[in-house]
Design a protein around this motif. Structure first.
Motif, PDB file in Angstrom:
ATOM      1  N   ILE A   7      45.173  24.300  75.264  1.00 43.35           N
ATOM      2  CA  ILE A   7      44.401  25.724  75.610  1.00 43.35           C
ATOM      3  C   ILE A   7      44.835  26.579  74.422  1.00 43.35           C
ATOM      4  O   ILE A   7      45.978  26.776  74.463  1.00 43.35           O
ATOM      5  CB  ILE A   7      44.740  26.135  77.039  1.00 43.35           C
ATOM      6  N   THR A   8      43.796  27.081  73.959  1.00 43.61           N
ATOM      7  CA  THR A   8      44.240  27.974  72.901  1.00 43.61           C
ATOM      8  C   THR A   8      43.656  29.389  73.186  1.00 43.61           C
ATOM      9  O   THR A   8      42.601  29.593  73.950  1.00 43.61           O
ATOM     10  CB  THR A   8      43.344  27.743  71.667  1.00 43.61           C
ATOM     11  N   LEU A   9      44.092  30.495  72.719  1.00 39.33           N
ATOM     12  CA  LEU A   9      43.656  31.724  73.012  1.00 39.33           C
ATOM     13  C   LEU A   9      43.830  32.506  71.847  1.00 39.33           C
ATOM     14  O   LEU A   9      45.064  32.702  71.265  1.00 39.33           O
ATOM     15  CB  LEU A   9      44.728  32.591  74.016  1.00 39.33           C
ATOM     16  N   PHE A  10      42.650  33.257  71.486  1.00 45.29           N
ATOM     17  CA  PHE A  10      42.699  34.122  70.306  1.00 45.29           C
ATOM     18  C   PHE A  10      42.352  35.627  70.701  1.00 45.29           C
ATOM     19  O   PHE A  10      41.454  36.035  71.633  1.00 45.29           O
ATOM     20  CB  PHE A  10      41.598  33.674  69.427  1.00 45.29           C
ATOM     21  N   LYS A  11      43.227  36.608  70.220  1.00 42.42           N
ATOM     22  CA  LYS A  11      43.074  37.967  70.564  1.00 42.42           C
ATOM     23  C   LYS A  11      42.603  38.651  69.255  1.00 42.42           C
ATOM     24  O   LYS A  11      43.180  38.794  68.246  1.00 42.42           O
ATOM     25  CB  LYS A  11      44.399  38.744  71.130  1.00 42.42           C
ATOM     26  N   SER A  12      41.240  39.464  69.347  1.00 40.46           N
ATOM     27  CA  SER A  12      40.690  40.161  68.214  1.00 40.46           C
ATOM     28  C   SER A  12      40.908  41.614  68.649  1.00 40.46           C
ATOM     29  O   SER A  12      40.781  42.050  69.773  1.00 40.46           O
ATOM     30  CB  SER A  12      39.312  39.757  68.130  1.00 40.46           C
ATOM     31  N   VAL A  13      41.521  42.277  67.722  1.00 32.98           N
ATOM     32  CA  VAL A  13      41.730  43.768  67.614  1.00 32.98           C
ATOM     33  C   VAL A  13      40.908  44.384  66.398  1.00 32.98           C
ATOM     34  O   VAL A  13      40.612  45.796  66.625  1.00 32.98           O
ATOM     35  CB  VAL A  13      43.082  44.415  67.518  1.00 32.98           C
ATOM     36  N   GLY A  14      40.489  43.678  65.547  1.00 33.83           N
ATOM     37  CA  GLY A  14      39.675  44.092  64.348  1.00 33.83           C
ATOM     38  C   GLY A  14      40.649  44.769  63.269  1.00 33.83           C
ATOM     39  O   GLY A  14      41.744  45.206  63.475  1.00 33.83           O
ATOM     40  N   THR A  15      40.205  44.496  62.027  1.00 34.30           N
ATOM     41  CA  THR A  15      41.119  44.703  60.920  1.00 34.30           C
ATOM     42  C   THR A  15      39.900  45.294  59.862  1.00 34.30           C
ATOM     43  O   THR A  15      38.823  44.624  59.612  1.00 34.30           O
ATOM     44  CB  THR A  15      41.663  43.927  60.398  1.00 34.30           C
ATOM     45  N   ALA A  16      40.350  46.076  58.885  1.00 29.80           N
ATOM     46  CA  ALA A  16      39.351  46.847  57.939  1.00 29.80           C
ATOM     47  C   ALA A  16      38.990  45.706  56.862  1.00 29.80           C
ATOM     48  O   ALA A  16      37.842  45.965  56.137  1.00 29.80           O
ATOM     49  CB  ALA A  16      40.238  48.049  57.266  1.00 29.80           C
ATOM     50  N   ILE A  17      39.789  44.508  56.640  1.00 28.42           N
ATOM     51  CA  ILE A  17      39.428  43.795  55.768  1.00 28.42           C
ATOM     52  C   ILE A  17      38.115  42.969  56.327  1.00 28.42           C
ATOM     53  O   ILE A  17      37.095  42.607  55.424  1.00 28.42           O
ATOM     54  CB  ILE A  17      40.580  42.441  55.856  1.00 28.42           C
ATOM     55  N   GLU A  18      37.669  42.989  57.652  1.00 29.72           N
ATOM     56  CA  GLU A  18      36.537  42.348  58.073  1.00 29.72           C
ATOM     57  C   GLU A  18      35.481  43.341  58.034  1.00 29.72           C
ATOM     58  O   GLU A  18      34.143  42.943  57.508  1.00 29.72           O
ATOM     59  CB  GLU A  18      36.722  42.282  59.656  1.00 29.72           C
ATOM     60  N   ASP A  19      35.644  44.579  57.820  1.00 25.30           N
ATOM     61  CA  ASP A  19      34.639  45.647  57.620  1.00 25.30           C
ATOM     62  C   ASP A  19      34.206  45.606  56.097  1.00 25.30           C
ATOM     63  O   ASP A  19      32.936  45.556  55.818  1.00 25.30           O
ATOM     64  CB  ASP A  19      35.168  46.989  57.908  1.00 25.30           C
ATOM     65  N   LEU A  20      35.181  45.355  55.351  1.00 28.50           N
ATOM     66  CA  LEU A  20      34.995  45.472  53.901  1.00 28.50           C
ATOM     67  C   LEU A  20      34.286  44.207  53.734  1.00 28.50           C
ATOM     68  O   LEU A  20      33.292  44.184  52.622  1.00 28.50           O
ATOM     69  CB  LEU A  20      36.293  45.391  53.175  1.00 28.50           C
ATOM     70  N   ALA A  21      34.659  42.933  54.373  1.00 23.29           N
ATOM     71  CA  ALA A  21      33.940  41.760  53.823  1.00 23.29           C
ATOM     72  C   ALA A  21      32.406  41.896  54.324  1.00 23.29           C
ATOM     73  O   ALA A  21      31.532  41.370  53.596  1.00 23.29           O
ATOM     74  CB  ALA A  21      34.423  40.719  54.432  1.00 23.29           C
ATOM     75  N   ALA A  22      32.217  42.507  55.335  1.00 20.66           N
ATOM     76  CA  ALA A  22      30.716  42.412  56.014  1.00 20.66           C
ATOM     77  C   ALA A  22      30.152  43.410  55.168  1.00 20.66           C
ATOM     78  O   ALA A  22      28.894  42.974  54.506  1.00 20.66           O
ATOM     79  CB  ALA A  22      30.829  42.872  57.189  1.00 20.66           C
TER      80      ALA A  22
END
Length: 315
Positions: A290-305
């Protein structure tokens, strides 16, 4: 300076392309300072918040970006959204502003694709049943993004308010996805290969006892230290991953509360997106994990998009 609307962003982006752009960004030489948060007192004693999320490339094409987000909880009283956001993309050579982009649309796309990027490492390759918990603006993006990385044949949608689930189901129908609407969350989760959760829950909705062997849990809501979407048992049963270690521990109750309760140790976090994308952390190891991923967001994602949008607009 170019004004980039939500419609422009949806026109030029695709989920597979953005997932690849995010993977590249997490391997690239990008500077990501801590986000800045400033509290703004409001009449009546409440507080608003201003968030600044900068990032810039240090090699290759030199670009600088910053997302500006305002959070005004009292806006509901005057019929306005509580969150507004804009993204500034600038030249890393001159500082010239190149584009002002719709922050809400950019955030929705990058958040969903970050979850899908994690699922590419963590969900079973034969994952076929996705349960989407929550029917807000992120839900259609999360469903489509997960479908881009796994052979999803069945989508089940659950929301506290059934009418909202119905309207989101209609939106997904228009894009070729035909979800079922569940009234029994436990029954739906017990059969899920992937559980994606994007809610405003303050108490856990997802129980670890419900998760079948081999399930992958994607937690996107619970964006404050007091909010949670999954219980301690889910954390105990899962191999835990995050998008960024420090932010996940401080910014979300899904990680922060188990750490405080000693249910989870920092050393138990098996990897983040930087480590997964760079091959420094292993993803799924066995089919029954069982795997669990927690996302809170990071500015690197905004820049890449934003960089991908700019590139596809001919910038």
């Amino acid at each position: 300076m170019r004004i980039v609307t939500a419609e422009d962003i949806s026109r030029v982006l695709t989920y597979p392309a953005l997932i690849e752009a995010l993977a590249h960004a997490f391997r690239a030489d990008v500077e990501v300072p801590p986000r800045h948060a400033h509290m703004i007192p409001q009449p009546g004693g409440s507080e608003a918040k201003l968030l600044l999320m900068p990032a810039w490339t240090r090699s290759g094409e030199r670009l600088l970006g910053c997302k500006v987000v305002s959070v005004y909880p009292d806006n509901a009283k005057v019929g306005k959204p509580s969150v507004y956001g804009s993204y500034l993309l600038m030249s890393g050579d001159t500082g010239e502003t190149l584009a002002l982009m719709d922050g809400a649309a950019l955030t929705a796309w990058r958040t969903a694709c970050a979850s899908a990027l994690a699922a590419r490492y963590l969900a079973r390759e034969d994952a076929a049943h996705l349960v989407m918990v929550g029917a807000g603006a992120l839900a259609p993006h999360l469903v489509r993004a997960h479908c881009a990385v796994r052979p999803i044949k069945r989508v089940t949608l659950w929301n506290r308010t059934r009418s909202r689930a119905i309207s989101t189901a209609f939106a997904l129908h228009a894009s070729g996805v035909e979800p079922l609407i569940a009234d029994d969350l436990e029954a739906a989760v017990r059969t899920a290969d992937v559980v994606s959760c994007a809610t405003l829950a303050s108490e856990p909705l997802i129980r670890g006892a419900w998760l079948k062997k081999g399930a992958h849990v994607d937690l996107v809501g619970a964006f404050t230290p007091k909010m949670r979407e999954a219980d301690d048992q889910a954390v105990r049963r899962a191999r835990v991953y995050v998008d960024t270690r420090a932010a996940a521990a401080k910014g979300s109750g899904d990680i922060g509360i188990p750490l405080k309760r000693k249910v989870l140790k920092s050393s138990d976090i098996a990897g983040d997106l930087f480590e997964l994308c760079r091959g420094k952390a292993k993803g799924r190891r066995r089919k029954d994990d069982i795997t669990l991923f927690k996302s809170v967001g990071t500015a690197i994602e905004d820049l890449a998009a934003a960089m991908l949008v700019w590139q596809r607009l001919g910038g």
